[in-house]
Design an enzyme around this catalytic site. Structure first.
Site, PDB file in Angstrom:
ATOM      1  CB  SER A 148      -0.873   0.012   1.256  1.00 43.03           C
ATOM      2  OG  SER A 148      -1.520   1.265   1.371  1.00 43.03           O
ATOM      3  CE1 TYR A 161      -3.753  -2.039   5.166  1.00 42.18           C
ATOM      4  CE2 TYR A 161      -3.288   0.272   4.686  1.00 42.18           C
ATOM      5  CZ  TYR A 161      -3.582  -1.010   4.248  1.00 42.18           C
ATOM      6  OH  TYR A 161      -3.695  -1.271   2.902  1.00 42.18           O
TER       7      TYR A 161
HETATM    8  P1  NAP Z   1     -11.650  -5.676  -0.145  1.00 46.28           P
HETATM    9  O1  NAP Z   1     -12.524  -5.036  -1.157  1.00 46.28           O
HETATM   10  O2  NAP Z   1     -11.977  -5.526   1.286  1.00 46.28           O
HETATM   11  O3  NAP Z   1     -11.507  -7.237  -0.481  1.00 46.28           O
HETATM   12  C1  NAP Z   1     -10.691  -8.008   0.367  1.00 46.28           C
HETATM   13  C2  NAP Z   1     -10.521  -9.388  -0.194  1.00 46.28           C
HETATM   14  O4  NAP Z   1      -9.655 -10.114   0.693  1.00 46.28           O
HETATM   15  C3  NAP Z   1     -11.814 -10.153  -0.275  1.00 46.28           C
HETATM   16  O5  NAP Z   1     -11.786 -10.981  -1.409  1.00 46.28           O
HETATM   17  C4  NAP Z   1     -11.796 -10.979   0.999  1.00 46.28           C
HETATM   18  O6  NAP Z   1     -12.483 -12.224   0.893  1.00 46.28           O
HETATM   19  C5  NAP Z   1     -10.321 -11.292   1.120  1.00 46.28           C
HETATM   20  N1  NAP Z   1      -9.939 -11.685   2.468  1.00 46.28           N
HETATM   21  C6  NAP Z   1     -10.161 -11.019   3.634  1.00 46.28           C
HETATM   22  N2  NAP Z   1      -9.663 -11.729   4.672  1.00 46.28           N
HETATM   23  C7  NAP Z   1      -9.146 -12.866   4.139  1.00 46.28           C
HETATM   24  C8  NAP Z   1      -8.503 -14.008   4.682  1.00 46.28           C
HETATM   25  N3  NAP Z   1      -8.288 -14.100   5.993  1.00 46.28           N
HETATM   26  N4  NAP Z   1      -8.095 -14.979   3.840  1.00 46.28           N
HETATM   27  C9  NAP Z   1      -8.315 -14.893   2.514  1.00 46.28           C
HETATM   28  N5  NAP Z   1      -8.915 -13.838   1.943  1.00 46.28           N
HETATM   29  C10 NAP Z   1      -9.320 -12.845   2.743  1.00 46.28           C
HETATM   30  O7  NAP Z   1     -10.126  -5.191  -0.274  1.00 46.28           O
HETATM   31  P2  NAP Z   1      -9.387  -4.253  -1.348  1.00 46.28           P
HETATM   32  O8  NAP Z   1      -9.705  -2.848  -1.049  1.00 46.28           O
HETATM   33  O9  NAP Z   1      -9.577  -4.796  -2.706  1.00 46.28           O
HETATM   34  O10 NAP Z   1      -7.861  -4.490  -0.886  1.00 46.28           O
HETATM   35  C11 NAP Z   1      -7.106  -5.576  -1.364  1.00 46.28           C
HETATM   36  C12 NAP Z   1      -5.646  -5.403  -0.966  1.00 46.28           C
HETATM   37  O11 NAP Z   1      -5.167  -4.152  -1.444  1.00 46.28           O
HETATM   38  C13 NAP Z   1      -5.377  -5.407   0.541  1.00 46.28           C
HETATM   39  O12 NAP Z   1      -4.166  -6.058   0.808  1.00 46.28           O
HETATM   40  C14 NAP Z   1      -5.270  -3.926   0.866  1.00 46.28           C
HETATM   41  O13 NAP Z   1      -4.501  -3.690   2.007  1.00 46.28           O
HETATM   42  C15 NAP Z   1      -4.595  -3.417  -0.387  1.00 46.28           C
HETATM   43  N6  NAP Z   1      -4.816  -1.996  -0.635  1.00 46.28           N
HETATM   44  C16 NAP Z   1      -6.076  -1.506  -0.842  1.00 46.28           C
HETATM   45  C17 NAP Z   1      -6.239  -0.158  -1.084  1.00 46.28           C
HETATM   46  C18 NAP Z   1      -7.600   0.432  -1.333  1.00 46.28           C
HETATM   47  O14 NAP Z   1      -7.713   1.669  -1.244  1.00 46.28           O
HETATM   48  N7  NAP Z   1      -8.612  -0.341  -1.655  1.00 46.28           N
HETATM   49  C19 NAP Z   1      -5.118   0.704  -1.099  1.00 46.28           C
HETATM   50  C20 NAP Z   1      -3.867   0.168  -0.877  1.00 46.28           C
HETATM   51  C21 NAP Z   1      -3.722  -1.181  -0.647  1.00 46.28           C
HETATM   52  P3  NAP Z   1     -13.990 -12.381   1.474  1.00 46.28           P
HETATM   53  O15 NAP Z   1     -14.784 -11.314   0.811  1.00 46.28           O
HETATM   54  O16 NAP Z   1     -14.354 -13.747   1.069  1.00 46.28           O
HETATM   55  O17 NAP Z   1     -13.910 -12.178   2.955  1.00 46.28           O
END
Ligand code: NAP
Length: 255
Positions: A148, A161
Protein backbone atom coordinates in the site's frame (compact mmCIF):
# COMPACT_ATOMS: atom_id res chain seq x y z
CA UNK A 1 -4.48 -21.82 -35.29
CA UNK A 2 -5.77 -19.28 -32.82
CA UNK A 3 -3.59 -16.23 -33.18
CA UNK A 4 -5.00 -14.56 -30.14
CA UNK A 5 -3.87 -17.26 -27.73
CA UNK A 6 -0.31 -17.12 -29.03
CA UNK A 7 -0.10 -13.38 -28.34
CA UNK A 8 -1.42 -13.60 -24.78
CA UNK A 9 1.24 -12.93 -22.19
CA UNK A 10 0.37 -15.67 -19.68
CA UNK A 11 -0.77 -18.61 -21.78
CA UNK A 12 0.07 -21.91 -20.04
CA UNK A 13 0.65 -20.24 -16.67
CA UNK A 14 -1.23 -20.94 -13.44
CA UNK A 15 -1.90 -18.10 -11.01
CA UNK A 16 -3.27 -18.05 -7.48
CA UNK A 17 -4.77 -14.77 -6.26
CA UNK A 18 -5.60 -14.50 -2.55
CA UNK A 19 -8.66 -12.47 -1.61
CA UNK A 20 -9.99 -12.45 -5.16
CA UNK A 21 -13.73 -12.50 -4.45
CA UNK A 22 -13.91 -8.72 -4.71
CA UNK A 23 -11.97 -5.48 -5.03
CA UNK A 24 -8.42 -5.33 -6.33
CA UNK A 25 -7.95 -9.12 -6.12
CA UNK A 26 -11.01 -9.84 -8.30
CA UNK A 27 -9.79 -7.39 -10.93
CA UNK A 28 -6.30 -8.90 -10.91
CA UNK A 29 -7.74 -12.42 -11.27
CA UNK A 30 -9.77 -11.35 -14.31
CA UNK A 31 -6.84 -9.50 -15.92
CA UNK A 32 -4.49 -12.49 -15.43
CA UNK A 33 -7.12 -14.79 -16.94
CA UNK A 34 -7.63 -12.44 -19.89
CA UNK A 35 -3.92 -12.92 -20.66
CA UNK A 36 -4.37 -16.69 -20.70
CA UNK A 37 -3.50 -17.77 -17.13
CA UNK A 38 -5.58 -20.40 -15.35
CA UNK A 39 -6.56 -18.73 -12.08
CA UNK A 40 -7.33 -19.91 -8.56
CA UNK A 41 -9.73 -17.39 -7.04
CA UNK A 42 -9.26 -17.57 -3.27
CA UNK A 43 -11.81 -16.12 -0.87
CA UNK A 44 -12.43 -16.19 2.88
CA UNK A 45 -16.21 -15.81 3.24
CA UNK A 46 -17.70 -14.41 0.01
CA UNK A 47 -18.38 -17.61 -1.95
CA UNK A 48 -20.87 -15.75 -4.10
CA UNK A 49 -18.32 -13.09 -5.05
CA UNK A 50 -15.67 -15.70 -5.88
CA UNK A 51 -18.17 -17.74 -7.93
CA UNK A 52 -19.05 -14.58 -9.89
CA UNK A 53 -15.39 -13.93 -10.71
CA UNK A 54 -14.94 -17.57 -11.79
CA UNK A 55 -18.12 -17.44 -13.92
CA UNK A 56 -16.92 -14.27 -15.65
CA UNK A 57 -13.54 -15.83 -16.44
CA UNK A 58 -15.01 -19.12 -17.65
CA UNK A 59 -17.68 -17.24 -19.63
CA UNK A 60 -14.88 -15.41 -21.43
CA UNK A 61 -13.25 -18.70 -22.40
CA UNK A 62 -10.74 -18.80 -19.53
CA UNK A 63 -9.99 -21.28 -16.75
CA UNK A 64 -10.65 -20.62 -13.07
CA UNK A 65 -11.77 -22.25 -9.84
CA UNK A 66 -12.80 -20.77 -6.49
CA UNK A 67 -11.14 -22.08 -3.32
CA UNK A 68 -12.10 -21.01 0.19
CA UNK A 69 -9.21 -20.55 2.64
CA UNK A 70 -8.39 -18.20 5.47
CA UNK A 71 -4.89 -17.22 4.39
CA UNK A 72 -3.95 -16.23 7.95
CA UNK A 73 -4.08 -19.96 8.90
CA UNK A 74 -1.30 -22.34 7.91
CA UNK A 75 -3.57 -25.38 7.53
CA UNK A 76 -5.88 -23.42 5.23
CA UNK A 77 -2.90 -22.19 3.18
CA UNK A 78 -1.66 -25.76 2.78
CA UNK A 79 -5.10 -26.91 1.61
CA UNK A 80 -5.35 -23.95 -0.80
CA UNK A 81 -2.06 -24.85 -2.50
CA UNK A 82 -2.90 -28.58 -2.52
CA UNK A 83 -6.21 -27.80 -4.27
CA UNK A 84 -4.38 -25.59 -6.76
CA UNK A 85 -2.03 -28.43 -7.60
CA UNK A 86 -4.89 -30.89 -7.90
CA UNK A 87 -6.84 -28.62 -10.25
CA UNK A 88 -4.08 -27.29 -12.49
CA UNK A 89 -0.97 -29.41 -11.76
CA UNK A 90 1.47 -26.50 -11.45
CA UNK A 91 1.89 -22.96 -10.12
CA UNK A 92 3.71 -20.02 -11.72
CA UNK A 93 2.25 -16.85 -10.20
CA UNK A 94 1.15 -15.94 -6.66
CA UNK A 95 -0.61 -12.65 -5.98
CA UNK A 96 -0.69 -11.95 -2.24
CA UNK A 97 -3.65 -9.59 -2.25
CA UNK A 98 -5.77 -10.66 0.74
CA UNK A 99 -5.51 -7.95 3.33
CA UNK A 100 -7.49 -5.91 5.79
CA UNK A 101 -7.29 -2.26 6.71
CA UNK A 102 -8.52 -1.01 10.05
CA UNK A 103 -7.55 2.46 11.14
CA UNK A 104 -7.32 3.57 14.77
CA UNK A 105 -5.72 6.35 16.78
CA UNK A 106 -2.96 5.12 19.09
CA UNK A 107 -5.24 5.19 22.11
CA UNK A 108 -7.66 2.76 20.47
CA UNK A 109 -5.07 0.19 19.40
CA UNK A 110 -5.75 -3.23 20.91
CA UNK A 111 -3.97 -6.56 20.69
CA UNK A 112 -6.83 -7.78 18.55
CA UNK A 113 -6.50 -4.82 16.14
CA UNK A 114 -2.77 -5.51 15.88
CA UNK A 115 -2.88 -9.29 15.46
CA UNK A 116 -5.83 -9.34 13.07
CA UNK A 117 -3.95 -7.15 10.59
CA UNK A 118 -0.47 -8.59 11.08
CA UNK A 119 -1.77 -12.19 10.97
CA UNK A 120 -3.29 -11.70 7.52
CA UNK A 121 -1.29 -8.88 5.91
CA UNK A 122 2.14 -10.17 6.97
CA UNK A 123 2.01 -13.73 8.35
CA UNK A 124 -0.53 -14.87 5.74
CA UNK A 125 1.55 -13.34 2.96
CA UNK A 126 4.67 -15.11 4.21
CA UNK A 127 2.90 -18.48 4.60
CA UNK A 128 1.47 -18.23 1.08
CA UNK A 129 4.88 -17.22 -0.32
CA UNK A 130 6.48 -20.20 1.44
CA UNK A 131 3.93 -22.59 -0.04
CA UNK A 132 4.30 -21.01 -3.52
CA UNK A 133 8.10 -21.20 -3.45
CA UNK A 134 7.77 -24.93 -2.68
CA UNK A 135 5.31 -25.43 -5.52
CA UNK A 136 6.86 -23.34 -8.31
CA UNK A 137 8.57 -25.45 -10.98
CA UNK A 138 12.22 -25.41 -12.00
CA UNK A 139 11.62 -22.39 -14.27
CA UNK A 140 10.88 -20.25 -11.19
CA UNK A 141 7.87 -18.04 -10.61
CA UNK A 142 6.54 -14.61 -9.80
CA UNK A 143 5.20 -13.40 -6.45
CA UNK A 144 3.32 -10.10 -6.43
CA UNK A 145 2.53 -8.57 -3.06
CA UNK A 146 -0.24 -6.02 -2.80
CA UNK A 147 1.27 -3.59 -0.35
CA UNK A 148 0.00 0.00 0.00
CA UNK A 149 1.01 3.60 -0.48
CA UNK A 150 0.40 3.75 3.28
CA UNK A 151 3.75 2.03 3.87
CA UNK A 152 5.54 5.25 2.91
CA UNK A 153 2.78 7.87 3.22
CA UNK A 154 2.14 6.70 6.81
CA UNK A 155 -1.08 8.71 7.38
CA UNK A 156 -2.11 9.58 10.94
CA UNK A 157 -4.23 6.96 12.73
CA UNK A 158 -2.88 4.10 10.61
CA UNK A 159 0.14 3.04 12.67
CA UNK A 160 -0.69 -0.67 12.67
CA UNK A 161 -1.95 -0.91 9.07
CA UNK A 162 0.96 1.17 7.73
CA UNK A 163 3.35 -1.03 9.72
CA UNK A 164 1.92 -4.18 8.13
CA UNK A 165 2.52 -2.73 4.68
CA UNK A 166 6.02 -1.46 5.53
CA UNK A 167 6.67 -5.06 6.60
CA UNK A 168 5.33 -6.25 3.24
CA UNK A 169 7.81 -3.95 1.45
CA UNK A 170 10.66 -5.35 3.56
CA UNK A 171 9.55 -8.94 2.98
CA UNK A 172 9.36 -8.20 -0.76
CA UNK A 173 12.94 -6.93 -0.92
CA UNK A 174 14.33 -9.66 1.34
CA UNK A 175 12.59 -12.54 -0.47
CA UNK A 176 13.67 -11.10 -3.84
CA UNK A 177 17.28 -11.55 -2.71
CA UNK A 178 16.66 -14.97 -1.19
CA UNK A 179 14.66 -16.43 -4.08
CA UNK A 180 16.36 -14.69 -7.03
CA UNK A 181 18.84 -17.56 -7.54
CA UNK A 182 15.82 -19.84 -8.16
CA UNK A 183 14.41 -17.35 -10.70
CA UNK A 184 11.54 -16.53 -8.37
CA UNK A 185 10.82 -12.82 -8.71
CA UNK A 186 9.16 -10.96 -5.83
CA UNK A 187 7.67 -7.51 -6.37
CA UNK A 188 5.07 -5.31 -4.72
CA UNK A 189 2.37 -2.99 -5.97
CA UNK A 190 1.62 -0.13 -3.59
CA UNK A 191 -1.77 1.37 -4.45
CA UNK A 192 -3.13 4.69 -3.27
CA UNK A 193 -6.80 4.77 -2.32
CA UNK A 194 -8.76 2.54 -4.71
CA UNK A 195 -12.54 2.30 -4.86
CA UNK A 196 -13.39 -1.25 -3.74
CA UNK A 197 -16.07 -3.02 -1.71
CA UNK A 198 -13.76 -2.81 1.31
CA UNK A 199 -13.25 0.94 0.92
CA UNK A 200 -17.02 1.40 0.50
CA UNK A 201 -17.88 -0.53 3.64
CA UNK A 202 -15.18 1.23 5.67
CA UNK A 203 -16.91 4.50 4.76
CA UNK A 204 -13.75 5.97 3.22
CA UNK A 205 -15.37 7.17 0.00
CA UNK A 206 -17.32 9.99 1.62
CA UNK A 207 -14.68 10.73 4.25
CA UNK A 208 -12.50 13.79 4.78
CA UNK A 209 -9.56 11.39 4.46
CA UNK A 210 -10.53 10.68 0.84
CA UNK A 211 -11.03 14.41 0.11
CA UNK A 212 -7.64 15.18 1.60
CA UNK A 213 -5.86 12.43 -0.36
CA UNK A 214 -7.60 13.40 -3.58
CA UNK A 215 -6.66 17.07 -3.13
CA UNK A 216 -3.00 16.07 -2.74
CA UNK A 217 -3.05 13.70 -5.73
CA UNK A 218 -1.50 15.18 -8.89
CA UNK A 219 -3.90 13.21 -11.12
CA UNK A 220 -6.81 14.52 -9.03
CA UNK A 221 -8.80 11.37 -8.31
CA UNK A 222 -8.72 8.14 -6.34
CA UNK A 223 -8.03 4.88 -8.19
CA UNK A 224 -10.20 2.20 -9.71
CA UNK A 225 -9.28 -1.48 -9.62
CA UNK A 226 -8.43 -1.43 -13.34
CA UNK A 227 -5.75 1.19 -12.56
CA UNK A 228 -3.94 -1.51 -10.56
CA UNK A 229 -4.55 -4.87 -12.26
CA UNK A 230 -2.55 -4.29 -15.50
CA UNK A 231 0.59 -3.76 -13.39
CA UNK A 232 0.09 -7.21 -11.85
CA UNK A 233 -0.11 -8.71 -15.35
CA UNK A 234 3.11 -6.90 -16.27
CA UNK A 235 4.96 -8.08 -13.14
CA UNK A 236 3.70 -11.64 -13.65
CA UNK A 237 4.79 -11.77 -17.28
CA UNK A 238 8.17 -12.20 -18.92
CA UNK A 239 8.06 -8.46 -19.76
CA UNK A 240 9.26 -8.06 -16.16
CA UNK A 241 11.83 -10.88 -16.37
CA UNK A 242 14.63 -8.71 -14.94
CA UNK A 243 12.56 -6.90 -12.31
CA UNK A 244 12.59 -8.13 -8.73
CA UNK A 245 12.51 -6.56 -5.28
CA UNK A 246 10.60 -3.53 -6.65
CA UNK A 247 7.78 -1.66 -4.97
CA UNK A 248 5.64 0.08 -7.59
CA UNK A 249 3.63 2.99 -6.25
CA UNK A 250 0.38 3.37 -8.22
CA UNK A 251 -1.31 6.34 -6.64
CA UNK A 252 -1.96 9.04 -9.23
CA UNK A 253 1.34 10.67 -8.35
CA UNK A 254 0.62 10.98 -4.60
CA UNK A 255 3.77 10.30 -2.58
P1 NAP B 1 -11.65 -5.68 -0.14
O1 NAP B 1 -12.52 -5.04 -1.16
O2 NAP B 1 -11.98 -5.53 1.29
O3 NAP B 1 -11.51 -7.24 -0.48
C1 NAP B 1 -10.69 -8.01 0.37
C2 NAP B 1 -10.52 -9.39 -0.19
O4 NAP B 1 -9.65 -10.11 0.69
C3 NAP B 1 -11.81 -10.15 -0.27
O5 NAP B 1 -11.79 -10.98 -1.41
C4 NAP B 1 -11.80 -10.98 1.00
O6 NAP B 1 -12.48 -12.22 0.89
C5 NAP B 1 -10.32 -11.29 1.12
N1 NAP B 1 -9.94 -11.68 2.47
C6 NAP B 1 -10.16 -11.02 3.63
N2 NAP B 1 -9.66 -11.73 4.67
C7 NAP B 1 -9.15 -12.87 4.14
C8 NAP B 1 -8.50 -14.01 4.68
N3 NAP B 1 -8.29 -14.10 5.99
N4 NAP B 1 -8.10 -14.98 3.84
C9 NAP B 1 -8.31 -14.89 2.51
N5 NAP B 1 -8.92 -13.84 1.94
C10 NAP B 1 -9.32 -12.85 2.74
O7 NAP B 1 -10.13 -5.19 -0.27
P2 NAP B 1 -9.39 -4.25 -1.35
O8 NAP B 1 -9.71 -2.85 -1.05
O9 NAP B 1 -9.58 -4.80 -2.71
O10 NAP B 1 -7.86 -4.49 -0.89
C11 NAP B 1 -7.11 -5.58 -1.36
C12 NAP B 1 -5.65 -5.40 -0.97
O11 NAP B 1 -5.17 -4.15 -1.44
C13 NAP B 1 -5.38 -5.41 0.54
O12 NAP B 1 -4.17 -6.06 0.81
C14 NAP B 1 -5.27 -3.93 0.87
O13 NAP B 1 -4.50 -3.69 2.01
C15 NAP B 1 -4.59 -3.42 -0.39
N6 NAP B 1 -4.82 -2.00 -0.64
C16 NAP B 1 -6.08 -1.51 -0.84
C17 NAP B 1 -6.24 -0.16 -1.08
C18 NAP B 1 -7.60 0.43 -1.33
O14 NAP B 1 -7.71 1.67 -1.24
N7 NAP B 1 -8.61 -0.34 -1.66
C19 NAP B 1 -5.12 0.70 -1.10
C20 NAP B 1 -3.87 0.17 -0.88
C21 NAP B 1 -3.72 -1.18 -0.65
P3 NAP B 1 -13.99 -12.38 1.47
O15 NAP B 1 -14.78 -11.31 0.81
O16 NAP B 1 -14.35 -13.75 1.07
O17 NAP B 1 -13.91 -12.18 2.95
Amino acid sequence: MNNQSTTKKLTGKVALVTGASKGIGASIAKHLAAEGAAVVVNYASSKEGADRVVAEIVGGGGKAIAVQANVAKKTDVERLFAETKKAFGQLDILVNNAGIYEFSPLDGVTEEHFHKQFDLNVLGLILASQAAARQFGSAGGSIINISSGASTLTPANTSVYSATKAAVDAVTRSLAKELGPRNIRVNAINPGMVETEGVHSAGFLESDFRKQLQAQTPLGRIGQTQDIAPAAVFLASSDAAWITGETLLIAGGLR
